[in-house]
Design a protein around this motif. Structure first.
Motif, mmCIF file in Angstrom:
data_model
loop_
_atom_site.group_PDB
_atom_site.id
_atom_site.type_symbol
_atom_site.label_atom_id
_atom_site.label_comp_id
_atom_site.label_asym_id
_atom_site.label_seq_id
_atom_site.Cartn_x
_atom_site.Cartn_y
_atom_site.Cartn_z
ATOM 1 N N MET A 1 29.914 62.147 31.132
ATOM 2 C CA MET A 1 29.555 62.585 29.785
ATOM 3 C C MET A 1 28.053 62.445 29.542
ATOM 4 S SD MET A 1 32.863 61.057 27.815
ATOM 5 C CE MET A 1 32.376 61.440 26.155
ATOM 6 N N SER B 1 23.152 69.576 28.467
ATOM 7 C CA SER B 1 23.413 70.483 27.354
ATOM 8 C C SER B 1 22.326 70.469 26.291
ATOM 9 C CB SER B 1 24.757 70.150 26.707
ATOM 10 O OG SER B 1 24.695 68.880 26.091
ATOM 11 N N ASN C 1 18.380 61.481 25.446
ATOM 12 C CA ASN C 1 18.514 61.506 24.003
ATOM 13 C C ASN C 1 19.454 60.387 23.590
ATOM 14 O OD1 ASN C 1 21.101 62.441 24.475
ATOM 15 N ND2 ASN C 1 20.622 64.567 24.002
ATOM 16 N N MET D 1 22.587 60.411 22.649
ATOM 17 C CA MET D 1 23.932 60.495 23.223
ATOM 18 C C MET D 1 23.936 60.093 24.698
ATOM 19 S SD MET D 1 25.934 61.188 20.812
ATOM 20 C CE MET D 1 27.448 61.615 21.628
ATOM 21 N N VAL D 2 22.928 60.524 25.431
ATOM 22 C CA VAL D 2 22.837 60.153 26.842
ATOM 23 C C VAL D 2 22.688 58.639 26.964
ATOM 24 C CG1 VAL D 2 21.466 60.383 28.942
ATOM 25 C CG2 VAL D 2 21.873 62.375 27.509
ATOM 26 N N SER E 1 25.754 65.565 28.563
ATOM 27 C CA SER E 1 24.894 65.497 27.372
ATOM 28 C C SER E 1 23.435 65.738 27.733
ATOM 29 C CB SER E 1 25.034 64.138 26.689
ATOM 30 O OG SER E 1 26.327 63.974 26.186
ATOM 31 N N TYR F 1 26.092 56.973 26.247
ATOM 32 C CA TYR F 1 27.042 57.100 27.349
ATOM 33 C C TYR F 1 26.634 56.259 28.558
ATOM 34 C CZ TYR F 1 29.417 60.864 24.884
ATOM 35 O OH TYR F 1 30.108 61.601 23.978
#
Length: 91
Positions: free
Chosen positions: A35, A42, A59, A61-62, A39, A65
């Motif tokens: 994931m 994307s 970022n 989200m990265v 992320s 995760y």
């Protein structure tokens, strides 16, 4: 349930469920790492701070995760340590 855990006795039918939950712990780290990769790919333009390079796809989200995959790494480390101990155990 806690009575069985404390005494060491219990129903034998609980063993498959415990085995499944034990194996489920191994799924978390690779899934979170995947994931993080998704992320990162994307949303390559999003960075955590304005001084970060656009070539580094980190970022929020990265980062989340990656941290989650590190926090769920303990089953893998235990497995590797057991395998290392058994393969290097002098007989």
């Amino acid at each position: 349930m806690t009575r069985f855990a404390a005494t060491g006795t219990g129903n034998a039918s609980l063993t498959p469920a415990v085995d499944v939950t034990g194996r489920l712990g191994f799924a978390a780290t690779p899934i979170f790492a995947l994931m993080a990769g998704v992320s990162a790919v994307s949303a390559p333009g999003m960075t955590m701070c304005s001084v970060a390079s656009p070539l580094v796809p980190i970022n929020d989200m990265v980062l989340m995760y990656l941290l989650m995959s590190v926090f769920h790494l303990s089953p893998w480390l235990k497995l590797l340590s057991r395998r290392f101990a058994t393969s290097h155990h002098p007989n």
